[in-house]
Design a protein around this motif. Structure first.
Motif, PDB file in Angstrom:
ATOM      1  N   THR A 204       1.067  -1.335   0.123  1.00  0.00           N
ATOM      2  CA  THR A 204       0.331   0.211   0.027  1.00  0.00           C
ATOM      3  C   THR A 204       0.663   1.406  -0.401  1.00  0.00           C
ATOM      4  O   THR A 204       1.799   1.100   0.693  1.00  0.00           O
ATOM      5  N   ILE A 205       0.855   1.766  -0.988  1.00  0.00           N
ATOM      6  CA  ILE A 205       1.643   3.452  -1.353  1.00  0.00           C
ATOM      7  C   ILE A 205       0.953   4.848  -1.403  1.00  0.00           C
ATOM      8  O   ILE A 205      -0.305   4.364  -2.165  1.00  0.00           O
ATOM      9  N   ILE A 206       1.308   5.540  -1.076  1.00  0.00           N
ATOM     10  CA  ILE A 206       1.038   7.191  -1.101  1.00  0.00           C
ATOM     11  C   ILE A 206       2.302   7.225  -1.646  1.00  0.00           C
ATOM     12  O   ILE A 206       3.162   8.178  -1.261  1.00  0.00           O
ATOM     13  N   ILE A 207       1.804   8.054  -3.164  1.00  0.00           N
ATOM     14  CA  ILE A 207       2.734   8.981  -3.646  1.00  0.00           C
ATOM     15  C   ILE A 207       2.725  10.325  -3.583  1.00  0.00           C
ATOM     16  O   ILE A 207       1.184  10.735  -3.908  1.00  0.00           O
ATOM     17  N   VAL A 208       3.521  11.112  -3.015  1.00  0.00           N
ATOM     18  CA  VAL A 208       2.951  12.917  -3.856  1.00  0.00           C
ATOM     19  C   VAL A 208       4.381  13.251  -4.471  1.00  0.00           C
ATOM     20  O   VAL A 208       5.441  12.892  -4.333  1.00  0.00           O
ATOM     21  N   SER A 209       4.028  14.145  -5.592  1.00  0.00           N
ATOM     22  CA  SER A 209       5.140  13.990  -6.252  1.00  0.00           C
ATOM     23  C   SER A 209       4.240  14.860  -7.989  1.00  0.00           C
ATOM     24  O   SER A 209       2.889  15.188  -8.000  1.00  0.00           O
ATOM     25  N   HIS A 210       5.213  15.947  -8.307  1.00  0.00           N
ATOM     26  CA  HIS A 210       4.972  16.835  -9.374  1.00  0.00           C
ATOM     27  C   HIS A 210       5.228  15.908 -10.844  1.00  0.00           C
ATOM     28  O   HIS A 210       4.382  16.829 -11.611  1.00  0.00           O
ATOM     29  N   ASN A 211       6.509  14.901 -10.751  1.00  0.00           N
ATOM     30  CA  ASN A 211       6.087  14.456 -11.943  1.00  0.00           C
ATOM     31  C   ASN A 211       5.072  13.675 -11.974  1.00  0.00           C
ATOM     32  O   ASN A 211       4.619  12.383 -11.643  1.00  0.00           O
TER      33      ASN A 211
END
Length: 246
Positions: A204-211
């Protein structure tokens, strides 16, 4: 009744106090002095306002938004660094935050010693850390530098070690904040391949990215936050397209 979600946030919000100095004249200065008041003014700022979402085990949530929108603050609430001032967040699992890689290192300790220190802080036993120790060292590519004090490392070396610790000492939930570009081109490719391996394992993952390409590639669902407000949630491409259109 036990929730079917590994993370469930219901109308959460968090506020901070911003300090600023009011305009001072000679008259107001002496008036404040006599009254015992300060020239400093405190203003409340809601970094997150009324945000709700839920994540099932094995899902990957992408979080998009402009700088200052509250994305990193949201991750810190999930990680337990901040307590929300309103609403409820329920996290049913252990959390591995890849937020600011290497910032938790003790500079006078060696990389080797910091592996154990970070592992213990994350809740692992020495036996569990030892089982992954060589994998962590090999992946970080620090060679004999692993026995040198971290204060002698470059920022890139510290980030590589931090990333290696986080991806080898895995928890139920992984939080990723703009760290998919760690190191040089070759190491970035290597770290992205490692992330793909982790994703395939059902983490389970949460990703914050401008990409946004990374979000489209990895996430199974997404949310868009603007100035702390949840603007859109659901299908990844739909959320990103609406964010871009704004």
């Amino acid at each position: 009744m036990e929730s079917k979600y590994i993370i469930e946030a219901n109308h959460i919000g968090i506020k901070f106090k911003l300090s600023r100095f009011k305009k001072v004249t000679v008259r107001s200065f002496f008036n404040d002095l006599l009254k015992g008041s300060s020239t400093k003014q405190n203003k409340e700022f809601w970094a997150i306002k009324d945000v709700s979402f839920a994540l099932e085990e094995g899902e990957i949530l992408g979080v998009v938004g402009s700088n200052g929108s509250g994305k990193s603050t949201l991750l810190r609430i999930i990680a337990g660094v901040y307590e929300p001032d309103k609403g409820i967040i329920q996290v049913n699992g252990s959390v591995s935050p890849l937020l600011s890689l290497g910032t938790g290192f003790k500079q006078d300790l060696s990389g080797y010693e910091n592996i154990f220190l970070n592992g213990v802080i994350m809740g692992f036993t020495r036996k569990e850390i030892k089982a992954q120790l060589q994998n962590i060292i090999d992946f970080a590519e620090l060679k004999d530098f692993i026995y040198e004090p971290v204060k002698h490392y470059s920022s890139g070396m510290q980030a590589r070690l931090g990333f290696s610790i986080a991806v080898h000492l895995k928890r139920d939930i992984m939080l990723i904040d703009e760290i998919l570009g760690v190191g040089d081109f070759r190491f970035r490719e290597k770290s992205q391949n490692k992330m793909k391996e982790i994703i395939k394992s059902g983490q389970t993952i949460i990703i914050v990215s401008h990409n946004l390409d990374s979000i489209r590639q990895y996430a199974t669902k997404a949310i868009w936050i603007n100035k702390g407000v949840l603007m859109e949630s659901g299908d990844v491409n739909t959320v990103i397209d609406k964010y871009l259109a704004s």
